[in-house]
Enzyme design. Structure first.
Site, PDB file in Angstrom:
ATOM      1  N   TYR A   1      -3.578  -2.537 -10.235  1.00 17.58           N
ATOM      2  CA  TYR A   1      -3.275  -2.338  -8.888  1.00 17.58           C
ATOM      3  C   TYR A   1      -2.767  -3.355  -8.313  1.00 17.58           C
ATOM      4  O   TYR A   1      -1.637  -3.292  -7.441  1.00 17.58           O
ATOM      5  CB  TYR A   1      -4.861  -2.352  -8.298  1.00 17.58           C
ATOM      6  CG  TYR A   1      -4.885  -2.361  -6.882  1.00 17.58           C
ATOM      7  CD1 TYR A   1      -4.669  -1.333  -6.204  1.00 17.58           C
ATOM      8  CD2 TYR A   1      -4.878  -3.513  -6.016  1.00 17.58           C
ATOM      9  CE1 TYR A   1      -4.806  -1.266  -4.548  1.00 17.58           C
ATOM     10  CE2 TYR A   1      -5.054  -3.620  -4.689  1.00 17.58           C
ATOM     11  CZ  TYR A   1      -5.040  -2.451  -3.802  1.00 17.58           C
ATOM     12  OH  TYR A   1      -5.045  -2.445  -2.760  1.00 17.58           O
TER      13      TYR A   1
ATOM     14  N   LYS B   1       0.321   3.295  -2.866  1.00 19.11           N
ATOM     15  CA  LYS B   1      -1.019   4.177  -2.993  1.00 19.11           C
ATOM     16  C   LYS B   1      -0.549   5.736  -2.959  1.00 19.11           C
ATOM     17  O   LYS B   1      -1.016   6.485  -3.459  1.00 19.11           O
ATOM     18  CB  LYS B   1      -1.840   3.916  -1.846  1.00 19.11           C
ATOM     19  CG  LYS B   1      -2.736   2.363  -2.159  1.00 19.11           C
ATOM     20  CD  LYS B   1      -3.258   2.062  -1.179  1.00 19.11           C
ATOM     21  CE  LYS B   1      -3.913   0.760  -0.939  1.00 19.11           C
ATOM     22  NZ  LYS B   1      -4.523   0.259   0.305  1.00 19.11           N
TER      23      LYS B   1
ATOM     24  N   VAL C   1       1.031  -3.715   3.873  1.00 15.70           N
ATOM     25  CA  VAL C   1       1.130  -5.257   4.425  1.00 15.70           C
ATOM     26  C   VAL C   1       2.430  -5.765   4.243  1.00 15.70           C
ATOM     27  O   VAL C   1       2.439  -6.873   4.935  1.00 15.70           O
ATOM     28  CB  VAL C   1      -0.109  -5.765   4.154  1.00 15.70           C
ATOM     29  CG1 VAL C   1      -1.517  -5.390   4.629  1.00 15.70           C
ATOM     30  CG2 VAL C   1      -0.236  -6.255   2.651  1.00 15.70           C
TER      31      VAL C   1
ATOM     32  N   SER D   1       0.770  -1.291   0.110  1.00  8.57           N
ATOM     33  CA  SER D   1      -0.173   0.063  -0.037  1.00  8.57           C
ATOM     34  C   SER D   1       0.839   1.275  -0.046  1.00  8.57           C
ATOM     35  O   SER D   1       0.385   2.472  -0.256  1.00  8.57           O
ATOM     36  CB  SER D   1      -1.137  -0.086   1.109  1.00  8.57           C
ATOM     37  OG  SER D   1      -1.885  -1.079   0.939  1.00  8.57           O
TER      38      SER D   1
ATOM     39  N   TYR E   1      -4.641   3.079   8.147  1.00  4.29           N
ATOM     40  CA  TYR E   1      -5.957   2.719   8.128  1.00  4.29           C
ATOM     41  C   TYR E   1      -6.878   3.051   9.418  1.00  4.29           C
ATOM     42  O   TYR E   1      -6.465   4.141   9.963  1.00  4.29           O
ATOM     43  CB  TYR E   1      -6.033   1.095   7.869  1.00  4.29           C
ATOM     44  CG  TYR E   1      -5.281   0.664   6.794  1.00  4.29           C
ATOM     45  CD1 TYR E   1      -5.380   1.161   5.440  1.00  4.29           C
ATOM     46  CD2 TYR E   1      -4.145  -0.318   6.895  1.00  4.29           C
ATOM     47  CE1 TYR E   1      -4.897   0.771   4.361  1.00  4.29           C
ATOM     48  CE2 TYR E   1      -3.166  -0.520   5.949  1.00  4.29           C
ATOM     49  CZ  TYR E   1      -3.575   0.063   4.603  1.00  4.29           C
ATOM     50  OH  TYR E   1      -3.015  -0.307   3.637  1.00  4.29           O
TER      51      TYR E   1
END
Ligand code: GLU
Length: 305
Positions: free
Chosen positions: A189, A66, A259, A63, A241
Site C-alpha cells: 500500500y 486508490k 494528500v 490516495s 473523504y
C-alpha cells in the site's frame, strides 16, 4: 472553448490562496515540499492537451492510487469485492478507526485508507509477491508511459510513521477482513501511494474513466462500462473523504484527491483533468486544487449537472 485562456485566468485567480492551507506533515518525507506550487492539465479524447504551471513536475500521488487499485480489484473480483468493502461515503476522516469498529471491520468504501488496504490485500491474494509490480504496470499501461516509478524515500517514511494504517490493518485482521501478512499489505500500500506522477501524466491515466472504461486513444478496454460507472460514482460520493459532499457541491465532477496535493477529475465523454498544489485544507484535500476545479466548471459550464 478557449482552454488556454481559461487555465490562465484560473492561475491568476488562485494567487491570493497561496497563503492558506498546509502541506501534509504527518508523512515526514512530504513536509519539506515547496508549498507554493501549482499545475493543471486537461486531456481530451483526440489526444490534445492543455496545461498551466509545472505540469511535468512529478509529485506523490498518494490516495489517487486508490482509484487504480480499486479498478484492478473490481476487474479481478467483480461484485464479490463488495463482500469486503462497501460503497457508501464515510463522512469520517481518511484514516478513521471509529466507524470501522462499529461496522465489524468492513470499510465503508475503497477510497478511505481502510478500504484501500482491503483492496490491496485482495490484490495480494491474486498476484502474491508481484502485486506492487502489477499495480505499477497497470498504471504505466493506462498512462502509456513506462517511466512511471515510485519514490522509495516516501514509501519508507510512510512505513516508519504509519501507525494509523497499522492500527486499521490490525483491527481488520481481527475481524478476518485481511488475509495476508499485515506488514506485506502495508508495504505494498505504501509503495503504491508513493508513486510519483505529474498532472500531465495523471490526466492521461484517467482518460479511460472518462470514456466508460476504454482508453479513447489506444482503444484498449480496461474495465467494463458498468464498472467504470461504479468507479466514477464512488469518486463523486467518496473521493474527498469527509469533504466529498463539499467537493461535489462546489465542483460537480467525480474526482479523487491525495494528500500529496494532487486531484484528478473526469468529465464523461469529454476529458480528464488533473491539478496539483500541495497545500491542503482541513480535510486533507488540495485547497488550491479544489478552487481551481471549481473555477474550471464555473467558467466552462462543464460540470456533470
Ligand atoms: N498514504 C497516505 C496514508 O495512508 C494516503 C492518504 C491520502 O492521500 O489521503 O495516510
Amino acid at each position: 472553448m478557449n482552454y488556454d485562456l481559461i487555465l490562465k485566468e484560473i492561475h491568476k485567480e488562485i494567487q491570493p490562496l497561496y497563503n492558506e492551507g498546509k502541506v501534509a506533515s504527518y508523512i515526514p518525507a512530504l513536509k519539506n515540499i515547496n508549498p507554493k506550487q501549482f499545475a493543471m492539465s486537461i486531456q481530451l479524447f483526440d489526444g490534445t492537451s492543455f496545461h498551466i504551471g509545472n505540469y511535468n513536475q512529478q509529485f506523490s500521488i498518494q490516495s489517487i492510487s486508490k482509484v487504480f487499485t480499486f479498478t484492478l480489484a473490481l476487474h479481478l473480483y467483480g461484485k464479490d469485492l463488495y463482500k469486503n468493502v462497501g460503497h457508501e461515503p464515510s463522512g469520517d476522516p481518511f484514516n478513521s478507526l471509529v466507524q470501522l469498529e462499529y461496522e465489524n471491520g468492513i470499510p465503508r468504501n475503497p477510497f478511505i485508507n481502510a478500504g484501500a488496504l482491503v483492496t490491496t490485500d485482495l490484490l495480494i491474494n491474486k498476484y502474491k509477491d508481484e502485486t506492487f509490480e502489477k499495480v505499477l504496470a497497470f498504471i504505466q499501461e493506462i498512462s502509456n508511459n513506462k517511466d512511471i516509478v515510485y519514490d522509495k524515500e516516501v514509501a519508507s517514511s510512510e512505513e516508519q510513521t504509519g501507525y494509523m494504517n497499522f492500527a486499521l490493518l490490525n483491527m481488520m485482521k481481527s475481524y478476518k477482513n485481511i488475509s495476508n501478512d499485515i506488514k506485506e499489505v502495508a508495504q505494498t500500500y505504501f509503495k503504491h501511494c508513493s508513486i510519483s506522477m505529474s498532472t500531465n501524466e495523471l490526466s492521461r491515466a484517467m482518460l479511460f474513466l472518462a470514456n466508460h472504461g476504454t482508453d479513447p486513444l489506444s482503444k484498449k478496454e480496461f474495465i467494463t462500462q458498468s464498472q467504470a460507472k461504479r468507479i466514477n460514482s464512488l469518486m463523486l460520493t467518496c473521493g474527498h473523504y469527509d469533504a466529498s459532499g463539499d467537493f461535489a457541491f462546489k465542483v460537480g465532477l467525480p474526482g479523487k484527491s491525495g494528500v500529496g496535493g494532487g486531484i484528478v477529475a473526469i468529465i464523461p465523454n469529454l476529458m480528464a483533468i488533473s491539478v496539483y498544489s500541495p497545500q491542503l485544507n482541513k480535510n486533507g484535500n488540495s485547497l488550491i486544487g479544489t478552487k481551481a476545479l471549481e473555477l474550471f466548471t464555473t467558467k466552462t459550464g462543464l460540470s456533470i449537472f
